[in-house]
Scaffold this active site. Structure first.
Site, mmCIF file in Angstrom:
data_model
loop_
_atom_site.group_PDB
_atom_site.id
_atom_site.type_symbol
_atom_site.label_atom_id
_atom_site.label_comp_id
_atom_site.label_asym_id
_atom_site.label_seq_id
_atom_site.Cartn_x
_atom_site.Cartn_y
_atom_site.Cartn_z
ATOM 1 N N HIS A 1 -9.164 11.002 1.382
ATOM 2 C CA HIS A 1 -7.556 10.628 1.391
ATOM 3 C C HIS A 1 -7.611 9.138 1.723
ATOM 4 C CE1 HIS A 1 -3.597 11.323 2.710
ATOM 5 N NE2 HIS A 1 -3.596 10.213 3.691
ATOM 6 N N SER A 2 -6.578 8.385 1.170
ATOM 7 C CA SER A 2 -6.475 7.097 1.241
ATOM 8 C C SER A 2 -7.565 6.120 1.098
ATOM 9 C CB SER A 2 -5.761 6.691 2.517
ATOM 10 O OG SER A 2 -4.837 5.347 2.755
ATOM 11 N N MET A 3 -8.080 5.669 2.112
ATOM 12 C CA MET A 3 -9.356 4.806 1.761
ATOM 13 C C MET A 3 -10.418 5.596 1.320
ATOM 14 S SD MET A 3 -11.832 2.674 4.798
ATOM 15 C CE MET A 3 -12.348 4.136 5.287
ATOM 16 N N SER B 1 -6.508 11.728 -2.485
ATOM 17 C CA SER B 1 -5.164 12.112 -1.598
ATOM 18 C C SER B 1 -4.605 10.932 -1.337
ATOM 19 C CB SER B 1 -5.636 13.187 -0.765
ATOM 20 O OG SER B 1 -4.520 13.365 0.045
#
Length: 260
Positions: A94-96, A122
């Site tokens: 997710h993200s990073m 994500s």
């Protein structure tokens, strides 16, 4: 803190499942730890073994210095993960964490000729799209905390605790620096399918920026949107896990059909 390289302890597996036909390695967002994936263990199919990744500076790796550049982090993670890739595996980030999982998939293919069977990304724009917002990792502390408040990923009680923030800010600054200094390098597209998840109210990532992940695979691609902001993986967790479960059921069914 010391600067010892990442050890095998970064691969956590609180509930080993030797009978699983698939391993799912989960990579957290900036400032997150492996603990964010603990609620997942009882919600995903028994055919999967969930292995959250602990990054330097948190959890059992608290004594390690957080890495502020993505490339050395990926280079440290790959050989540590290698012994755990002895059965079909997938990545979720997710993200990073999405960016980490993507670059890790590229490095594993390039240097070890190994690929995940599926990549779940994500809350992150496709890597070839430059960041349209100014970096925040070098802001003054009050400005940095205000940005964290706006992103809505850090609990209010933590933001208002000077003691907790003293521990958390160095980790967050390093993570944001790794994310914000990333430079995309074109390479051949991945062979594994990609599923991109997004939040309908996410002001950090648009639907079109998620859709652009399709350019990173020559296999199938799908995009699924959920109600929520950048941290929809918490607010819409049950729906996200239902969707992930369906995908895992499909993947593990295919694995079973291919087994002798």
């Amino acid at each position: 803190m010391n600067t010892t390289q990442i050890s095998d302890s970064c691969v956590t597996c609180p509930y080993p499942n030797p009978q699983a036909s698939l391993r799912l390695f989960c990579f957290p967002y900036a400032g997150g730890s492996s603990l964010i994936f603990r609620p997942w263990f009882n919600s995903l199919p028994k055919t999967v073994e969930v292995c959250p990744i602990e990054l330097p500076g948190r959890g059992i790796l608290m004594k390690l210095t957080p890495l502020s550049r993505l490339e050395p982090l990926i280079e440290d993670l790959a050989p540590v993960l290698l012994p755990h890739l002895d059965k079909p595996f997938a990545f979720f980030g997710h993200s990073m964490g999405a960016l980490i999982s993507f670059e890790l998939a590229r490095l594993l293919r390039r240097e070890y000729n190994i690929s995940p069977i599926h990549l779940f990304v994500s809350g992150r724009r496709a890597p070839q799209i430059p960041d349209r917002k100014p970096p925040i990792h070098a802001l003054t502390e009050p400005e940095f905390i205000e940005e964290l408040r706006r992103l809505n990923g850090t609990p209010k009680a933590v933001l208002e605790s000077p003691e907790l923030m003293q521990l958390l800010i160095p980790i967050l600054r390093a993570d944001f620096a790794a994310h914000e200094t990333y430079i995309y390098t074109p390479a051949s597209t991945l062979d594994c399918p990609i599923t991109a998840f997004g939040g309908l109210q996410d002001e950090e990532v648009s639907g079109s920026e998620l859709q652009a992940w399709q350019e990173q695979t020559n296999a199938t691609f799908s995009r699924q949107m959920f109600s929520g902001d950048h941290f929809f993986l918490h607010s819409a967790q049950s729906l996200l896990l239902q969707s992930l479960s369906r995908e895992i059921h499909r993947i593990t069914s295919e694995i079973s059909c291919q087994s002798p």
